[in-house]
Design a protein around this motif. Structure first.
Motif, PDB file in Angstrom:
ATOM      1  N   PRO A   6      40.194   1.215   3.282  1.00 32.64           N
ATOM      2  CA  PRO A   6      38.743   1.428   3.303  1.00 32.64           C
ATOM      3  C   PRO A   6      38.069   0.976   2.007  1.00 32.64           C
ATOM      4  CG  PRO A   6      39.885   3.372   4.092  1.00 32.64           C
ATOM      5  CD  PRO A   6      40.935   2.438   3.569  1.00 32.64           C
ATOM      6  N   LEU A   7      36.828   0.513   2.129  1.00 34.11           N
ATOM      7  CA  LEU A   7      36.062   0.064   0.964  1.00 34.11           C
ATOM      8  C   LEU A   7      35.552   1.288   0.214  1.00 34.11           C
ATOM      9  CD1 LEU A   7      33.978  -2.716   2.744  1.00 34.11           C
ATOM     10  CD2 LEU A   7      36.162  -2.952   1.570  1.00 34.11           C
ATOM     11  N   LYS A   8      35.895   1.394  -1.046  1.00 32.13           N
ATOM     12  CA  LYS A   8      35.536   2.584  -1.821  1.00 32.13           C
ATOM     13  C   LYS A   8      34.701   2.253  -3.040  1.00 32.13           C
ATOM     14  CE  LYS A   8      39.430   5.305  -0.343  1.00 32.13           C
ATOM     15  NZ  LYS A   8      40.400   6.294  -0.695  1.00 32.13           N
ATOM     16  N   SER A   9      34.151   1.043  -3.096  1.00 32.36           N
ATOM     17  CA  SER A   9      33.312   0.688  -4.238  1.00 32.36           C
ATOM     18  C   SER A   9      32.109  -0.112  -3.762  1.00 32.36           C
ATOM     19  CB  SER A   9      34.111  -0.109  -5.265  1.00 32.36           C
ATOM     20  OG  SER A   9      34.588  -1.295  -4.687  1.00 32.36           O
ATOM     21  N   VAL A  10      31.093  -0.141  -4.597  1.00 29.40           N
ATOM     22  CA  VAL A  10      29.874  -0.870  -4.299  1.00 29.40           C
ATOM     23  C   VAL A  10      30.144  -2.355  -4.510  1.00 29.40           C
ATOM     24  CG1 VAL A  10      27.503  -1.232  -5.068  1.00 29.40           C
ATOM     25  CG2 VAL A  10      28.429   1.075  -4.960  1.00 29.40           C
ATOM     26  N   GLY A  11      29.570  -3.189  -3.638  1.00 27.03           N
ATOM     27  CA  GLY A  11      29.739  -4.627  -3.815  1.00 27.03           C
ATOM     28  C   GLY A  11      29.607  -5.365  -2.501  1.00 27.03           C
ATOM     29  N   GLU A  12      29.945  -6.647  -2.563  1.00 31.34           N
ATOM     30  CA  GLU A  12      29.884  -7.513  -1.387  1.00 31.34           C
ATOM     31  C   GLU A  12      31.310  -7.928  -1.033  1.00 31.34           C
ATOM     32  OE1 GLU A  12      28.263 -11.889  -0.858  1.00 31.34           O
ATOM     33  OE2 GLU A  12      26.643 -10.452  -1.211  1.00 31.34           O
ATOM     34  N   PHE A  13      31.647  -7.797   0.235  1.00 33.74           N
ATOM     35  CA  PHE A  13      32.999  -8.089   0.690  1.00 33.74           C
ATOM     36  C   PHE A  13      32.937  -9.016   1.897  1.00 33.74           C
ATOM     37  CE2 PHE A  13      32.743  -3.817  -1.049  1.00 33.74           C
ATOM     38  CZ  PHE A  13      33.759  -3.811  -1.990  1.00 33.74           C
ATOM     39  N   HIS A  14      33.957  -9.846   2.069  1.00 38.60           N
ATOM     40  CA  HIS A  14      34.085 -10.684   3.256  1.00 38.60           C
ATOM     41  C   HIS A  14      35.291 -10.161   4.034  1.00 38.60           C
ATOM     42  CE1 HIS A  14      30.977 -13.549   2.212  1.00 38.60           C
ATOM     43  NE2 HIS A  14      31.382 -13.396   0.958  1.00 38.60           N
ATOM     44  N   ILE A  15      35.010  -9.548   5.177  1.00 39.99           N
ATOM     45  CA  ILE A  15      36.042  -8.869   5.953  1.00 39.99           C
ATOM     46  C   ILE A  15      36.446  -9.737   7.138  1.00 39.99           C
ATOM     47  CG2 ILE A  15      36.615  -6.770   7.227  1.00 39.99           C
ATOM     48  CD1 ILE A  15      35.945  -6.336   4.237  1.00 39.99           C
ATOM     49  N   PRO A  16      37.746 -10.051   7.295  1.00 42.36           N
ATOM     50  CA  PRO A  16      38.185 -10.829   8.454  1.00 42.36           C
ATOM     51  C   PRO A  16      38.232  -9.967   9.725  1.00 42.36           C
ATOM     52  CG  PRO A  16      40.030 -10.394   6.985  1.00 42.36           C
ATOM     53  CD  PRO A  16      38.815  -9.812   6.345  1.00 42.36           C
ATOM     54  N   VAL A  17      37.814 -10.564  10.837  1.00 42.39           N
ATOM     55  CA  VAL A  17      37.872  -9.924  12.147  1.00 42.39           C
ATOM     56  C   VAL A  17      38.653 -10.864  13.062  1.00 42.39           C
ATOM     57  CG1 VAL A  17      36.545  -9.075  14.109  1.00 42.39           C
ATOM     58  CG2 VAL A  17      35.653  -8.798  11.806  1.00 42.39           C
ATOM     59  N   LYS A  18      39.795 -10.402  13.545  1.00 35.32           N
ATOM     60  CA  LYS A  18      40.674 -11.239  14.357  1.00 35.32           C
ATOM     61  C   LYS A  18      40.209 -11.178  15.813  1.00 35.32           C
ATOM     62  CE  LYS A  18      45.446 -12.486  14.745  1.00 35.32           C
ATOM     63  NZ  LYS A  18      46.698 -12.411  14.054  1.00 35.32           N
ATOM     64  N   LEU A  19      39.583 -12.258  16.274  1.00 36.00           N
ATOM     65  CA  LEU A  19      39.052 -12.311  17.626  1.00 36.00           C
ATOM     66  C   LEU A  19      40.108 -12.772  18.629  1.00 36.00           C
ATOM     67  CD1 LEU A  19      35.683 -14.015  16.705  1.00 36.00           C
ATOM     68  CD2 LEU A  19      36.104 -11.588  17.066  1.00 36.00           C
ATOM     69  N   HIS A  20      41.011 -13.602  18.175  1.00 35.80           N
ATOM     70  CA  HIS A  20      42.081 -14.176  18.997  1.00 35.80           C
ATOM     71  C   HIS A  20      43.193 -14.506  18.020  1.00 35.80           C
ATOM     72  CE1 HIS A  20      44.081 -17.500  21.244  1.00 35.80           C
ATOM     73  NE2 HIS A  20      43.739 -16.795  22.295  1.00 35.80           N
ATOM     74  N   ARG A  21      44.402 -14.704  18.495  1.00 38.98           N
ATOM     75  CA  ARG A  21      45.481 -14.923  17.521  1.00 38.98           C
ATOM     76  C   ARG A  21      45.289 -16.188  16.707  1.00 38.98           C
ATOM     77  NH1 ARG A  21      49.479 -15.567  22.167  1.00 38.98           N
ATOM     78  NH2 ARG A  21      49.553 -17.799  22.536  1.00 38.98           N
ATOM     79  N   GLU A  22      44.434 -17.121  17.187  1.00 36.27           N
ATOM     80  CA  GLU A  22      44.172 -18.344  16.443  1.00 36.27           C
ATOM     81  C   GLU A  22      42.749 -18.401  15.881  1.00 36.27           C
ATOM     82  OE1 GLU A  22      45.094 -21.569  19.080  1.00 36.27           O
ATOM     83  OE2 GLU A  22      47.068 -20.764  19.538  1.00 36.27           O
ATOM     84  N   VAL A  23      41.920 -17.389  16.157  1.00 34.15           N
ATOM     85  CA  VAL A  23      40.518 -17.412  15.741  1.00 34.15           C
ATOM     86  C   VAL A  23      40.198 -16.141  14.947  1.00 34.15           C
ATOM     87  CG1 VAL A  23      38.131 -17.521  16.528  1.00 34.15           C
ATOM     88  CG2 VAL A  23      39.908 -18.718  17.817  1.00 34.15           C
ATOM     89  N   THR A  24      39.743 -16.326  13.711  1.00 30.95           N
ATOM     90  CA  THR A  24      39.374 -15.196  12.858  1.00 30.95           C
ATOM     91  C   THR A  24      37.993 -15.448  12.264  1.00 30.95           C
ATOM     92  OG1 THR A  24      41.692 -14.830  12.290  1.00 30.95           O
ATOM     93  CG2 THR A  24      40.050 -13.812  10.866  1.00 30.95           C
ATOM     94  N   ALA A  25      37.099 -14.486  12.458  1.00 30.25           N
ATOM     95  CA  ALA A  25      35.757 -14.567  11.884  1.00 30.25           C
ATOM     96  C   ALA A  25      35.742 -13.797  10.570  1.00 30.25           C
ATOM     97  CB  ALA A  25      34.735 -13.973  12.850  1.00 30.25           C
ATOM     98  N   HIS A  26      34.810 -14.139   9.696  1.00 28.46           N
ATOM     99  CA  HIS A  26      34.649 -13.422   8.427  1.00 28.46           C
ATOM    100  C   HIS A  26      33.231 -12.875   8.375  1.00 28.46           C
ATOM    101  CE1 HIS A  26      38.489 -14.557   6.643  1.00 28.46           C
ATOM    102  NE2 HIS A  26      38.341 -15.678   7.322  1.00 28.46           N
ATOM    103  N   ILE A  27      33.131 -11.558   8.233  1.00 23.13           N
ATOM    104  CA  ILE A  27      31.842 -10.881   8.222  1.00 23.13           C
ATOM    105  C   ILE A  27      31.524 -10.451   6.802  1.00 23.13           C
ATOM    106  CG2 ILE A  27      30.606  -8.835   9.013  1.00 23.13           C
ATOM    107  CD1 ILE A  27      32.188  -8.980  11.559  1.00 23.13           C
ATOM    108  N   LYS A  28      30.266 -10.678   6.415  1.00 29.68           N
ATOM    109  CA  LYS A  28      29.828 -10.268   5.077  1.00 29.68           C
ATOM    110  C   LYS A  28      29.390  -8.812   5.148  1.00 29.68           C
ATOM    111  CE  LYS A  28      26.087 -11.275   1.936  1.00 29.68           C
ATOM    112  NZ  LYS A  28      24.942 -12.150   1.712  1.00 29.68           N
ATOM    113  N   VAL A  29      30.057  -7.966   4.362  1.00 26.98           N
ATOM    114  CA  VAL A  29      29.748  -6.537   4.316  1.00 26.98           C
ATOM    115  C   VAL A  29      29.283  -6.200   2.900  1.00 26.98           C
ATOM    116  CG1 VAL A  29      30.686  -4.212   4.510  1.00 26.98           C
ATOM    117  CG2 VAL A  29      31.420  -5.971   6.108  1.00 26.98           C
ATOM    118  N   THR A  30      28.081  -5.620   2.817  1.00 24.36           N
ATOM    119  CA  THR A  30      27.549  -5.223   1.522  1.00 24.36           C
ATOM    120  C   THR A  30      27.483  -3.698   1.475  1.00 24.36           C
ATOM    121  OG1 THR A  30      26.188  -7.215   1.498  1.00 24.36           O
ATOM    122  CG2 THR A  30      25.619  -5.489  -0.071  1.00 24.36           C
ATOM    123  N   VAL A  31      28.071  -3.123   0.429  1.00 23.73           N
ATOM    124  CA  VAL A  31      28.026  -1.669   0.245  1.00 23.73           C
ATOM    125  C   VAL A  31      27.099  -1.405  -0.940  1.00 23.73           C
ATOM    126  CG1 VAL A  31      29.381   0.396  -0.197  1.00 23.73           C
ATOM    127  CG2 VAL A  31      30.396  -1.472   1.091  1.00 23.73           C
TER     128      VAL A  31
END
Length: 152
Positions: free
Chosen positions: A119-144
């Motif tokens: 889990p994210l426990k600090s303030v900042g900007e993170f790029h979190i991978p989301v595995k949509l398919h075994r060959e396809v992964t999206a990266h979501i920008k998460v700002t805390v």
């Protein structure tokens, strides 16, 4: 014990593979959850048909995942949490939080597909991978962000 996988199982194999597993793992986990079949002669002939349909289904799922990828790469999530000293959060941002906020934005993503090691426990900007398919992964920008303190 040899089993035939009906679904992709991480660290074990892909749909249609014949794998050797421990007896307990096969009987107590894979078979009851319908993730696998016992590898008998009759089931092995069924596997060939399953593999053909799995290839078609996988191609369709990959196409859908690639469409979702183009939409998800533009998504930015913002979480506000209370912070203490040194910008350390009270609580954290978990994969469930991210999946819930994605659902609010209209994306039906299972929390297990959010590849958050811890889990994210600090303030900042993170790029979190989301595995949509075994060959396809999206990266979501998460700002805390730290929650604004109300002056009394």
């Amino acid at each position: 014990m040899e089993v035939i996988l009906k679904e992709d199982v991480s660290n074990l194999g892909h749909r249609g593979d014949v794998v050797k597993v421990a007896d307990g793992y096969g009987r107590n986990y894979l078979l009851p959850k319908k993730l696998a079949l016992e590898a008998t002669a009759a089931n092995k002939s069924v596997v060939e048909q399953m593999k053909e349909s799995a290839v078609r289904r996988s191609a369709k799922e990959k196409g859908e995942a690639e469409q979702l990828l183009t939409l998800l790469n533009d998504v930015a999530l913002v979480f506000e949490r209370r912070v203490g000293e040194n910008e350390h959060l009270f609580g954290s941002v978990t994969s469930s939080d991210i999946a819930h906020q994605l659902e609010e934005k209209g994306f039906n993503i299972d929390r297990r597909k959010v590849q958050l090691d811890e889990p994210l426990k600090s303030v900042g900007e993170f790029h979190i991978p989301v595995k949509l398919h075994r060959e396809v992964t999206a990266h979501i920008k998460v700002t805390v962000k730290g929650e604004e303190k109300a002056e009394a």
